[in-house]
Design a protein around this motif. Structure first.
Motif, PDB file in Angstrom:
ATOM      1  N   ILE A 348      40.021  49.069  67.961  1.00  0.00           N
ATOM      2  CA  ILE A 348      40.461  48.183  66.891  1.00  0.00           C
ATOM      3  C   ILE A 348      41.667  47.391  67.368  1.00  0.00           C
ATOM      4  CG2 ILE A 348      39.655  49.728  65.044  1.00  0.00           C
ATOM      5  CD1 ILE A 348      42.591  50.577  64.697  1.00  0.00           C
ATOM      6  N   LEU A 349      42.006  46.346  66.597  1.00  0.00           N
ATOM      7  CA  LEU A 349      43.200  45.553  66.853  1.00  0.00           C
ATOM      8  C   LEU A 349      44.364  46.164  66.069  1.00  0.00           C
ATOM      9  CD1 LEU A 349      44.463  42.992  68.157  1.00  0.00           C
ATOM     10  CD2 LEU A 349      43.878  41.760  66.054  1.00  0.00           C
ATOM     11  N   GLU A 350      45.523  46.153  66.681  1.00  0.00           N
ATOM     12  CA  GLU A 350      46.697  46.722  66.023  1.00  0.00           C
ATOM     13  C   GLU A 350      46.878  46.079  64.648  1.00  0.00           C
ATOM     14  OE1 GLU A 350      51.481  47.463  66.944  1.00  0.00           O
ATOM     15  OE2 GLU A 350      50.277  46.147  68.247  1.00  0.00           O
ATOM     16  N   GLY A 351      47.099  46.952  63.650  1.00  0.00           N
ATOM     17  CA  GLY A 351      47.264  46.484  62.288  1.00  0.00           C
ATOM     18  C   GLY A 351      46.042  46.759  61.406  1.00  0.00           C
ATOM     19  N   ASN A 353      42.875  49.200  59.858  1.00  0.00           N
ATOM     20  CA  ASN A 353      42.898  50.550  59.292  1.00  0.00           C
ATOM     21  C   ASN A 353      41.914  51.451  60.017  1.00  0.00           C
ATOM     22  OD1 ASN A 353      44.696  49.573  57.378  1.00  0.00           O
ATOM     23  ND2 ASN A 353      43.063  49.078  55.918  1.00  0.00           N
ATOM     24  N   LEU A 354      42.243  52.770  60.048  1.00  0.00           N
ATOM     25  CA  LEU A 354      41.397  53.791  60.653  1.00  0.00           C
ATOM     26  C   LEU A 354      40.997  54.801  59.590  1.00  0.00           C
ATOM     27  CD1 LEU A 354      43.191  54.567  64.056  1.00  0.00           C
ATOM     28  CD2 LEU A 354      40.890  53.645  63.772  1.00  0.00           C
ATOM     29  N   LEU A 422      40.676  61.510  56.724  1.00  0.00           N
ATOM     30  CA  LEU A 422      42.017  61.072  57.123  1.00  0.00           C
ATOM     31  C   LEU A 422      42.014  59.558  57.218  1.00  0.00           C
ATOM     32  CD1 LEU A 422      44.933  61.609  58.187  1.00  0.00           C
ATOM     33  CD2 LEU A 422      43.934  61.653  60.500  1.00  0.00           C
ATOM     34  N   GLY A 423      42.936  58.916  56.540  1.00  0.00           N
ATOM     35  CA  GLY A 423      43.052  57.470  56.597  1.00  0.00           C
ATOM     36  C   GLY A 423      44.406  57.048  57.147  1.00  0.00           C
ATOM     37  N   ILE A 424      44.383  56.120  58.119  1.00  0.00           N
ATOM     38  CA  ILE A 424      45.618  55.561  58.703  1.00  0.00           C
ATOM     39  C   ILE A 424      45.563  54.064  58.493  1.00  0.00           C
ATOM     40  CG2 ILE A 424      46.936  55.208  60.831  1.00  0.00           C
ATOM     41  CD1 ILE A 424      45.963  57.885  61.806  1.00  0.00           C
ATOM     42  N   PHE A 425      46.500  53.550  57.733  1.00  0.00           N
ATOM     43  CA  PHE A 425      46.508  52.150  57.349  1.00  0.00           C
ATOM     44  C   PHE A 425      47.589  51.399  58.141  1.00  0.00           C
ATOM     45  CE2 PHE A 425      45.203  54.810  53.823  1.00  0.00           C
ATOM     46  CZ  PHE A 425      43.976  54.270  53.492  1.00  0.00           C
ATOM     47  N   ASN A 426      47.256  50.122  58.445  1.00  0.00           N
ATOM     48  CA  ASN A 426      48.177  49.263  59.231  1.00  0.00           C
ATOM     49  C   ASN A 426      48.546  49.986  60.527  1.00  0.00           C
ATOM     50  OD1 ASN A 426      49.804  47.151  59.994  1.00  0.00           O
ATOM     51  ND2 ASN A 426      51.485  47.680  58.599  1.00  0.00           N
ATOM     52  N   SER A 427      47.541  50.188  61.336  1.00  0.00           N
ATOM     53  CA  SER A 427      47.706  50.991  62.553  1.00  0.00           C
ATOM     54  C   SER A 427      48.690  50.332  63.527  1.00  0.00           C
ATOM     55  CB  SER A 427      46.339  51.177  63.231  1.00  0.00           C
ATOM     56  OG  SER A 427      45.812  49.926  63.626  1.00  0.00           O
TER      57      SER A 427
END
Length: 1116
Positions: A348-351, A353-354, A422-427
């Motif tokens: 993914i591109l930085e920023g 979500n995962l 598990l959610g990571i937002f604005n990676s």
């Protein structure tokens, strides 16, 4: 020390060493009396003999010695005691003294075993302080060892629990102490009592410990029991402490009171009934764990320590033992779960979500609950906890994710009983790595505690592309060169193309021409705003900034260009990222290439006159300089004119004056250094193209090459003046001369001849001079004979100050020089009281000084006058000498006179030196008078002259200072000098002999004083020779006797003493007074009138009277 010296009553004690003297050092000695007796009481004196002639202090000292009778008694009952270990022991000792002096007692109990050194058990010092040795110190502090005083003389020792080490002989020792006058205490006597032998029978204290359990392999939840068995004699009467350990860590301890004390970790388990520590019997101790955990696997052990109880009830640790460790293994309950992890994207591109999901599968029905931990393993294989869900359903973030979780940037959720997300937002880039789901299965045990059954984990990789990857910026322009008032565009191109959620701010920076630093011109912010820089005020009204909708490219348009817009441009792009807490982070900054924009000025038409000219003038006249502008670019042109002067000694021209384009004046460094400000005058003519500079009151230093530097200034589009062009004019060579020198002195030559002590006048006449206001320096100097260098006599400065030269100091001219100036330009130098050394060639030199226009005096010319030869002469010699006495004939033994008469003299101040000579004919020459055969002297009149046949022999010489010279040897003692008058000198020769026959003359030297009061010889003159003839009488008896001294004394002298002695013997009384009178007279009855006895020749039988001669120096 001399052992044979002592007094009789001390002899035996001295020889036995009971009394001796110890020399401590050179000036210190001690007297030792080892066994004092009552008769030793008394006064003692220490004396040392004095080996010097004088006494310098005290050589003896005294002291009093008081011998106190020894009345100390120490008694104890001697006995032998047999004791068993732990039995008590009591011993008494009687200590008494009958001393009338004030004294203190100290009592000590000691124990001695065999040949060992005695050990102090306990003691009571003279200050009533109890003390024990290190062996008994602890037992005394616990009350096991005591010393009690019973009554006035009884001291009791008590040992409550004997030990085998206490075996030995116990005795008491007492000391009596007395205080010396200096305040110190001294033990005057010591006594010890009879001893008591104590035998201690030890008891059996050995014990053993063993540890037992049923098995070594257990499963989680099973019970286990450990038994610590003690084997020893007489256990009920002894005290033991037991401690339990797990993997060398203390679990619990139990003292003799059988109360267990557990550490903090096992206290909770004991409170919940999961663990028990107890004393089953006097010899069995039990540790029981009712529900084993997997972490309970390890090594177990117990330690048994025997303790001894003191009188005070306290316990002392003795021996300690422990058995071997017993290891046990606790096996976990087996689990059958499996875990799978899935994500929404792997790259993914930085920023962005995962999202991750973790699924748990079981082979059968779940046995308990699950706890899940999400972890991230980064590129460096570092593991960090993201979030975890415990078995009770509580979600907690990891330490490094706590803040992001609070803002909702990280979320974990249990979607289903066996599914977790598990959610990571604005990676961010640091979120890249291996994401792992760690699942733990828990099962509740029988006692209600949860236990881990099994653990499984699964992971998936995620790669995150950083936003700054490939981030670049480029600046371009189609018009790099423009002229004044034109427009130009600048573009800033940004790559790659970012989505709208990724903001980019763009700043145009500008470096003006001639500077080294950039400053911000305008910024297109990340939120779309425009922000102008602090130094962009001149750009705001003529600059437009535009950002494209489809990209982040920014265009900058500038109109009405001027030189202030000329320079280097570059754009700076900043890449931003929004954080989970709504703050912004600058990820990267890129700077573009440089764009140089040249803003050209109009073509100049400036022309300045290049003509050259030469200007020569006399100082104090004005210097007129012109600068002409022939053509200019615009009618609105303004000019700045800079005037320079170039000197031959300088590499570049120096600035005199500057007039700016707005008609302001600035003086240059040359004008400040040379003081030209007051002499400069600038003028701009009405025509506008002609500029003039006038230097008033020109000086010689103003000579040089002058030129002007013209700058043409125009008004720029931003209404600022700028320099368009500059040109240099032709040069004007200016020569400023000093006035022509017209100084001239009189060149008349002269010769002066003067006598000593007279006055000489030297005249220096200035015939012509350059200016009437000039000042003159007059200097006289002289050339001495045989000296090529001239020497300064005197100098008159231009301030009319008179100075002596070096010649004045040499010839004592100071005080003899006099200067006068009767009229302008005429200077006369007088030398008074001249001397011969003042002779020489004199001349004067004149320097003419003129004032410069600035008031500084400078030497313009100098000239030397004609020379004057000065000769200082001494007076003419007028000395004449004549002989008064003519030739004479005298008889032998008679006296003859040699007179020296001065007929005339040169001066009344002169003095004379007179010398008489005897003239003899040299050997081989023509003989003179007969009889001249003795003591010839050679003499020469001078080189180149004929040899004088006569030789001179000096009789006597008298100097001008009346000092006599030595007498000639033939006449020594026979000469008498007389000065009858200032011009008449007489020399009388006594006792003439035929050898004195010959010619005689006198020589006179005339001496005069110089002006410096020094005497010099002016001339000399010699008289005509005087012939003297001494007649030689025939040989008679009288002459023979008189001429022979030995015969004379034999005939006339020796008989007289013989007859005199006879007559004196007969007529001693009668002629006593007469003899006394004779003794007071001189020889032949003549009184002694002179201090020094003169030379006297006398014979009582001879016819001639006695001759008395006085030679020079005979009379003081």
């Amino acid at each position: 020390m001399d052992s044979s010296f002592p007094y009789a009553i001390y002899t035996q004690r001295v020889r036995s060493g009971k009394i001796y003297v110890e020399r401590v050092q050179g000036n210190s000695a001690l007297l030792h009396i080892t066994d004092l007796q009552a008769r030793d009481t008394g006064e003692y004196e220490c004396h040392t003999p004095n080996t010097e002639k004088q006494y310098f202090g005290s050589y003896s000292a005294k002291m009093n010695l008081v011998v106190i009778p020894d009345s100390l008694q120490t008694t104890a009952v001697p006995q032998t005691l047999h004791k068993v270990e732990q039995d008590p022991l009591e011993l008494t000792c009687e200590v008494a003294t009958e001393t009338f002096q004030h004294s203190h007692l100290s009592v000590a109990w000691l124990r001695q075993r065999g040949g060992e050194k005695p050990v102090e058990v306990i003691s009571l010092s003279r200050d009533f302080v109890l003390h024990s040795s290190s062996e008994y110190g602890q037992r005394q502090s616990l009350g096991e060892v005591r010393l009690d005083k019973l009554g006035s003389t009884t001291f009791r020792l008590t040992v409550f629990h004997l030990q085998p080490s206490d075996q030995g002989e116990f005795y008491c020792e007492a000391a009596e102490w007395i205080q010396d006058p200096d305040g110190s205490w001294y033990a005057i006597t010591r006594k010890r009592s009879e001893g008591t032998v104590v035998n201690v029978q030890p008891t059996d204290k050995e014990f053993t410990v063993r540890l037992e359990t049923e098995k070594r392999l257990y499963t989680v939840g099973e019970p286990v029991e450990f038994r610590c068995i003690l084997e020893a004699q007489n256990i009920p009467d002894r005290y033991f402490a037991v401690s339990w350990a797990f993997n060398s860590s203390l679990i619990a301890s139990m003292g003799p009171n059988a109360v267990p004390v557990l550490n903090s970790e096992f206290t909770h388990r004991e409170a919940r009934g999961q663990l028990k520590v107890a004393k089953e019997s006097d010899s069995v101790f039990v540790l029981k764990i009712y529900h084993l955990r997997q972490e309970d696997g390890g090594k177990y052990n117990c330690r048994v320590t025997e303790r001894e109880k003191t009188v005070t009830g306290e316990f002392i640790d003795k021996e300690s033992k422990r058995p071997k460790n017993i290891p046990i293994i606790v096996l976990p309950i087996k689990s059958s779960i499996s875990v799978e992890v899935a994500s929404n994207a792997s790259i993914i591109l930085e920023g962005e979500n995962l999202h991750f999901s973790c699924s748990v599968r079981t082979a059968g029905r779940p046995q308990g609950r699950f706890s899940v931990i999400w972890q991230l393993v980064d590129r460096q294989n570092r593991r960090s906890n993201i979030m975890w869900l415990d078995r009770d359903g509580t979600v907690q973030p990891g330490a490094s994710y706590w803040e992001r979780s609070s803002f909702g940037g990280v979320q974990m959720e249990q979607v289903q009983p066996n599914s977790f997300s598990l959610g990571i937002f604005n990676s961010r880039k640091e979120d890249e790595g291996q994401y792992e789901c760690h699942v733990t299965e828990w099962v509740r045990a029988v006692d209600g505690e949860w236990q881990i059954v099994g653990e499984r984990r699964a992971s998936t990789p995620v790669s995150i592309t950083a936003l700054e990857t490939g981030f670049a910026v480029t600046a371009i322009s189609r018009t790099p060169g423009v002229t004044y008032s034109d427009s130009f565009d600048l573009q800033c191109i940004i790559k790659p193309h970012y989505p709208a959620r990724v903001p980019v701010s763009v700043t145009w920076r500008f470096q003006p021409v001639g500077t080294v630093e950039f400053h911000d011109l305008v910024t297109f912010t990340r939120d779309g705003g425009v922000q102008w820089g602090d130094r962009s005020s001149s750009f705001r009204t003529r600059t437009a900034i535009e950002k494209a909708e489809s990209s982040n490219n920014v265009r900058l348009s500038i109109s009405r260009a001027s030189d202030t817009e000329a320079g280097k441009y570059q754009c700076v792009a900043e890449l931003w990222r929004r954080n989970y807490n709504n703050t912004w982070t600058r990820l990267a900054e890129r700077t573009s290439n440089l764009l140089e924009i040249r803003v050209l000025q109009p073509v100049t038409k400036l022309q300045v006159s290049k003509s050259k000219r030469t200007l020569t003038l006399v100082e104090d006249r004005p210097i007129q300089l012109n600068c002409s502008v022939k053509s200019q670019t615009s009618q609105n042109s303004h000019f700045a004119v800079l005037w320079y002067v170039h000197k031959p000694s300088d590499a570049d021209g120096k600035l005199i004056l500057k007039t700016t384009h707005n008609a302001a004046f600035e003086y240059g460094t040359y004008a400040e250094e040379e003081g030209l400000r007051a002499r400069l005058q600038f003028e701009r003519h009405v025509s506008g193209g002609l500029f003039s500079l006038t230097v008033q009151r020109a000086e010689v230093s103003d000579s040089g090459s002058y030129y002007c530097h013209v700058e043409e200034w125009l008004l720029s589009p931003n209404y600022a003046w700028y320099k368009l062009a500059e040109e240099v004019s032709g040069r004007t060579e200016v020569t400023v001369k000093q006035p022509d020198s017209r100084l001239k002195l009189s060149q008349a030559q002269g010769n002066l001849s003067v006598l000593e002590t007279q006055q000489v006048q030297l005249e220096c006449v200035v015939v012509n001079r350059t200016r009437v206001a000039s000042q003159l320096v007059v200097e006289w100097f002289v050339w001495k004979p045989n000296h090529p260098e001239r020497e300064t006599v005197a100098r008159l400065s231009r301030e009319a100050t008179f100075h002596y030269g070096e010649q004045a100091a040499k010839n004592n001219l100071e005080g003899r020089l006099h200067l006068e100036s009767p009229s302008s330009g005429v200077y006369r130098l007088f030398i008074q009281n001249v001397a011969v050394q003042d002779s020489g060639t004199y001349s004067c030199r004149v320097e003419e000084w003129l004032p410069s226009p600035s008031g500084v005096w400078y030497k313009r010319a100098e000239d030397t006058a004609g020379q004057t030869a000065v000769t200082v002469m001494r007076p003419d010699a007028a000395l004449q000498v004549d002989t008064v006495v003519p030739n004479a004939t005298v008889s032998e033994k008679a006296a003859f006179q040699l007179d020296c008469s001065i007929v005339s003299r040169s001066s009344q101040d002169s003095r004379f030196a007179v010398a008489w000579y005897s003239l003899r004919t040299k050997a081989g020459g023509k003989r003179g008078s007969p009889g001249l055969e003795e003591q010839e002297e050679e003499g020469e009149e001078g080189e180149g002259e004929e040899e004088d046949p006569m030789e001179r022999m000096a009789l006597l010489s008298v100097g001008p200072d009346a000092v006599f010279g030595p007498e000639g040897s033939p006449w020594e003692g026979r000469l008498r000098f007389q000065r009858l008058s200032p011009l008449l000198y007489r020399l009388t020769v006594l006792q003439a002999s035929p050898r004195d026959t010959g010619n005689y003359s006198c020589r006179v030297e005339e001496w005069l004083p110089s002006p410096q009061k020094e005497w010099y010889r002016l001339t000399e003159e010699e008289s005509a020779p005087i012939g003297i003839r001494v007649l030689d009488t025939s040989s008679t008896l009288q002459s023979i006797i008189c001429s022979n001294d030995a015969l004379f004394y034999f005939i006339f002298f020796y008989p007289f003493p013989i007859f005199g002695i006879l007559i004196i013997t007969i007529l001693l009384v009668r002629f006593k007074s007469r003899n006394s009178s004779k003794n007071s007279d001189g020889k032949n009855g003549v009184p002694l009138l002179w201090i020094k006895e003169p030379h006297l020749n006398y014979s009582p039988t001879c016819l001639e009277p006695p001759v008395l001669s006085i030679h020079p120096g005979a009379i003081d």
